[in-house]
Design a protein around this motif. Sequence first.
Motif, mmCIF file in Angstrom:
data_model
loop_
_atom_site.group_PDB
_atom_site.id
_atom_site.type_symbol
_atom_site.label_atom_id
_atom_site.label_comp_id
_atom_site.label_asym_id
_atom_site.label_seq_id
_atom_site.Cartn_x
_atom_site.Cartn_y
_atom_site.Cartn_z
ATOM 1 N N ARG A 49 0.874 -1.063 -0.127
ATOM 2 C CA ARG A 49 0.160 -0.054 0.541
ATOM 3 C C ARG A 49 0.831 1.581 0.203
ATOM 4 N NH1 ARG A 49 -5.455 -0.777 -0.087
ATOM 5 N NH2 ARG A 49 -6.084 -2.177 0.400
ATOM 6 N N LYS A 50 1.600 1.187 1.318
ATOM 7 C CA LYS A 50 2.617 2.249 0.653
ATOM 8 C C LYS A 50 3.303 2.706 -0.995
ATOM 9 C CE LYS A 50 4.543 3.566 4.516
ATOM 10 N NZ LYS A 50 4.834 3.483 5.924
ATOM 11 N N ALA A 51 4.145 1.686 -1.402
ATOM 12 C CA ALA A 51 4.368 1.519 -2.527
ATOM 13 C C ALA A 51 3.274 1.833 -3.369
ATOM 14 C CB ALA A 51 5.312 0.224 -2.832
ATOM 15 N N TYR A 52 2.444 1.805 -3.016
ATOM 16 C CA TYR A 52 0.891 2.900 -4.799
ATOM 17 C C TYR A 52 1.017 3.443 -4.143
ATOM 18 C CZ TYR A 52 -3.191 2.370 -6.773
ATOM 19 O OH TYR A 52 -5.037 3.449 -7.062
ATOM 20 N N ASP A 53 1.118 4.326 -3.089
ATOM 21 C CA ASP A 53 1.057 5.589 -2.643
ATOM 22 C C ASP A 53 2.174 6.274 -2.811
ATOM 23 O OD1 ASP A 53 -1.683 5.511 -1.341
ATOM 24 O OD2 ASP A 53 -0.421 5.116 1.260
ATOM 25 N N MET A 54 2.731 5.761 -3.018
ATOM 26 C CA MET A 54 4.034 6.878 -3.189
ATOM 27 C C MET A 54 3.953 6.723 -4.615
ATOM 28 S SD MET A 54 7.430 5.467 -0.845
ATOM 29 C CE MET A 54 8.799 5.661 -1.375
ATOM 30 N N MET A 55 3.555 5.220 -5.896
ATOM 31 C CA MET A 55 3.996 5.333 -7.165
ATOM 32 C C MET A 55 2.366 6.638 -7.998
ATOM 33 S SD MET A 55 2.936 2.845 -10.169
ATOM 34 C CE MET A 55 2.624 1.214 -8.593
#
Length: 146
Positions: free
Chosen positions: A38-44
Amino acid sequence: MNRKGFTMVELLGAIVILSILMTIGMNTYFRQREKSSRKAYDMMHEGVYSAAEEYYMDSVGDNSDVSVDKLVELDYLDGAADPWNKGGKCTGTVKKCLRNSNKKSGDKIDLYEYVVTLKCSKVTKCLMYPGKNPCPAGNVCPPVNS
């Protein structure tokens, strides 16, 4: 008889204890993995916004929607790997929306918002930047403030 070794009850007890510890450990592992995805998605999502903002600055006058694939193709974005699906990629679009038109007041600068929609295998989210506000219904541009 004096046999060395463990009884069946002792072995079963050890197996039950190990099973409980493994269950707790696996739940924690999968929860942390989901959190990091989820954190990787938000950063993307933020990366797509930054890339689109840079694209629109370089392409003055181009107010058409831009896709994530186009941002990757033009090297504004390194890639759009899906955090949940190894080898998969995320898709999406960015719309450039006029937020405030200052032409009436004599200023020559208009302010823009960007509607960023990013779809991966598990999540599809639409946010408006700057500010990370939820998108209006239908992911369309909001009315212009004058």
